[in-house]
Design a protein around this motif. Structure first.
Motif, mmCIF file in Angstrom:
data_model
loop_
_atom_site.group_PDB
_atom_site.id
_atom_site.type_symbol
_atom_site.label_atom_id
_atom_site.label_comp_id
_atom_site.label_asym_id
_atom_site.label_seq_id
_atom_site.Cartn_x
_atom_site.Cartn_y
_atom_site.Cartn_z
ATOM 1 N N PRO A 82 0.837 -1.213 0.320
ATOM 2 C CA PRO A 82 -0.576 -0.180 -0.146
ATOM 3 C C PRO A 82 0.728 1.026 0.020
ATOM 4 O O PRO A 82 0.540 1.878 -0.105
ATOM 5 N N GLU A 83 2.150 1.385 0.601
ATOM 6 C CA GLU A 83 3.618 1.968 0.351
ATOM 7 C C GLU A 83 3.570 2.690 -0.720
ATOM 8 O O GLU A 83 5.090 2.787 -0.575
ATOM 9 N N VAL A 84 3.315 2.771 -1.783
ATOM 10 C CA VAL A 84 4.234 2.669 -2.833
ATOM 11 C C VAL A 84 4.884 3.999 -3.045
ATOM 12 O O VAL A 84 5.648 4.741 -3.773
ATOM 13 N N GLU A 85 4.390 5.245 -3.137
ATOM 14 C CA GLU A 85 4.631 6.737 -3.253
ATOM 15 C C GLU A 85 6.108 6.734 -1.607
ATOM 16 O O GLU A 85 6.854 6.987 -2.026
ATOM 17 N N ALA A 86 6.476 5.577 -0.681
ATOM 18 C CA ALA A 86 6.900 5.722 0.505
ATOM 19 C C ALA A 86 8.430 4.854 -0.109
ATOM 20 O O ALA A 86 9.522 5.020 -0.025
ATOM 21 N N TRP A 87 8.156 3.648 -1.462
ATOM 22 C CA TRP A 87 9.039 3.480 -1.309
ATOM 23 C C TRP A 87 9.465 4.027 -2.534
ATOM 24 O O TRP A 87 11.136 3.943 -2.992
ATOM 25 N N ALA A 93 16.622 8.055 -2.423
ATOM 26 C CA ALA A 93 17.293 8.514 -1.419
ATOM 27 C C ALA A 93 17.889 7.190 -1.340
ATOM 28 O O ALA A 93 19.239 7.537 -1.359
ATOM 29 N N ALA A 94 18.254 6.016 -1.765
ATOM 30 C CA ALA A 94 19.266 5.243 -1.453
ATOM 31 C C ALA A 94 19.985 4.660 -2.770
ATOM 32 O O ALA A 94 20.596 4.198 -3.070
ATOM 33 N N GLY A 95 19.273 5.602 -3.581
ATOM 34 C CA GLY A 95 20.524 5.145 -5.106
ATOM 35 C C GLY A 95 19.885 5.252 -6.344
ATOM 36 O O GLY A 95 20.211 4.632 -7.212
ATOM 37 N N VAL A 96 18.785 4.564 -6.088
ATOM 38 C CA VAL A 96 18.552 3.282 -7.089
ATOM 39 C C VAL A 96 17.617 4.404 -7.940
ATOM 40 O O VAL A 96 16.990 5.619 -7.598
ATOM 41 N N ALA A 97 17.565 4.463 -9.649
ATOM 42 C CA ALA A 97 17.302 4.921 -10.441
ATOM 43 C C ALA A 97 16.291 4.382 -10.903
ATOM 44 O O ALA A 97 16.095 3.094 -11.915
ATOM 45 N N VAL A 98 14.171 4.940 -10.800
ATOM 46 C CA VAL A 98 13.818 4.510 -11.041
ATOM 47 C C VAL A 98 13.122 5.072 -12.201
ATOM 48 O O VAL A 98 14.117 6.211 -13.138
ATOM 49 N N GLU A 99 12.012 4.264 -13.055
ATOM 50 C CA GLU A 99 12.381 5.389 -14.774
ATOM 51 C C GLU A 99 11.321 6.188 -14.069
ATOM 52 O O GLU A 99 11.252 6.889 -15.517
ATOM 53 N N ALA A 100 10.142 6.595 -13.101
ATOM 54 C CA ALA A 100 9.749 7.343 -13.694
ATOM 55 C C ALA A 100 8.823 7.788 -11.805
ATOM 56 O O ALA A 100 8.461 6.591 -11.420
ATOM 57 N N PRO A 101 7.958 8.834 -12.263
ATOM 58 C CA PRO A 101 7.749 8.816 -10.493
ATOM 59 C C PRO A 101 6.467 7.706 -10.151
ATOM 60 O O PRO A 101 5.843 7.194 -11.546
ATOM 61 N N ALA A 106 -5.877 3.700 -14.871
ATOM 62 C CA ALA A 106 -7.085 3.991 -14.560
ATOM 63 C C ALA A 106 -7.219 2.381 -15.279
ATOM 64 O O ALA A 106 -8.549 1.618 -14.670
ATOM 65 N N ALA A 107 -7.081 2.242 -16.111
ATOM 66 C CA ALA A 107 -7.226 0.752 -16.657
ATOM 67 C C ALA A 107 -7.312 -0.338 -15.746
ATOM 68 O O ALA A 107 -8.190 -1.277 -16.083
ATOM 69 N N THR A 108 -6.341 -0.015 -15.254
ATOM 70 C CA THR A 108 -6.180 -2.030 -14.290
ATOM 71 C C THR A 108 -6.650 -1.157 -12.766
ATOM 72 O O THR A 108 -6.148 -2.154 -12.384
ATOM 73 N N GLY A 109 -6.271 -0.075 -12.385
ATOM 74 C CA GLY A 109 -6.446 0.385 -10.980
ATOM 75 C C GLY A 109 -5.498 -0.250 -9.838
ATOM 76 O O GLY A 109 -5.747 -0.320 -9.161
ATOM 77 N N ILE A 110 -4.364 0.411 -10.863
ATOM 78 C CA ILE A 110 -3.255 0.482 -9.943
ATOM 79 C C ILE A 110 -2.224 2.015 -10.122
ATOM 80 O O ILE A 110 -2.816 2.063 -10.354
ATOM 81 N N THR A 111 -1.528 1.916 -8.661
ATOM 82 C CA THR A 111 -0.669 2.807 -8.917
ATOM 83 C C THR A 111 1.034 1.808 -9.172
ATOM 84 O O THR A 111 1.297 1.149 -8.129
#
Length: 137
Positions: A82-87, A93-101, A106-111
């Motif tokens: 449930p903590e997508v934004e916190a992760w 902060a740990a230096g891991v390169a993420v693709e995007a925020p 809406a089509a799959t109902g996920i964040t």
């Protein structure tokens, strides 16, 4: 006619093969904080879902061939929380390169959002925003 079905599958392990398993062991243990449940020497197995789902890191026998499993076929490891934004904040902060925020789909109902481990595997942190997804437990 089929014989009676065996008992239900009770646990699941996904094995990822890495050219540098030490870097992956550090990533999954220290950065993601997954508990190491068994070190078999050639394989390290981490819990990802209590005692039901696991991730194994094993020495690869050769270099990875594909880079984009969503287009070429392959594996995307999705960790549900449930903590997508916190992760996202923690990994950044740990230096891991993420693709995007994190973004809502809406089509799959996920964040969700995507990033890669040291072996180049694509990982996703995801939350189901829809009420029909089964609760853990």
């Amino acid at each position: 006619m089929l014989p009676p079905r065996p008992t239900a599958v009770s646990q699941q392990i996904t094995f990822l093969y890495a050219e540098d398993p030490a870097a992956c062991r550090d990533f999954y243990g220290r950065v993601l904080g997954l508990p190491l449940v068994q070190d078999q020497g050639f394989a390290a197995i981490y819990a990802t879902g209590g005692q039901r789902a696991f991730l194994g890191v094993v020495q690869a026998r050769g270099p990875r061939q594909g880079r984009e499993p969503r287009a070429e076929g392959g594996v995307v490891l999705t960790l549900v929380t449930p903590e997508v934004e916190a992760w996202h904040g923690w990994l950044t902060a740990a230096g891991v390169a993420v693709e995007a925020p994190p973004s809502a789909n809406a089509a799959t109902g996920i964040t969700h959002f995507f990033f890669r481990d040291p072996a180049g595997y694509l990982l996703e942190i995801q939350r189901f925003d829809r009420p029909d997804w089964p609760a853990p437990g």
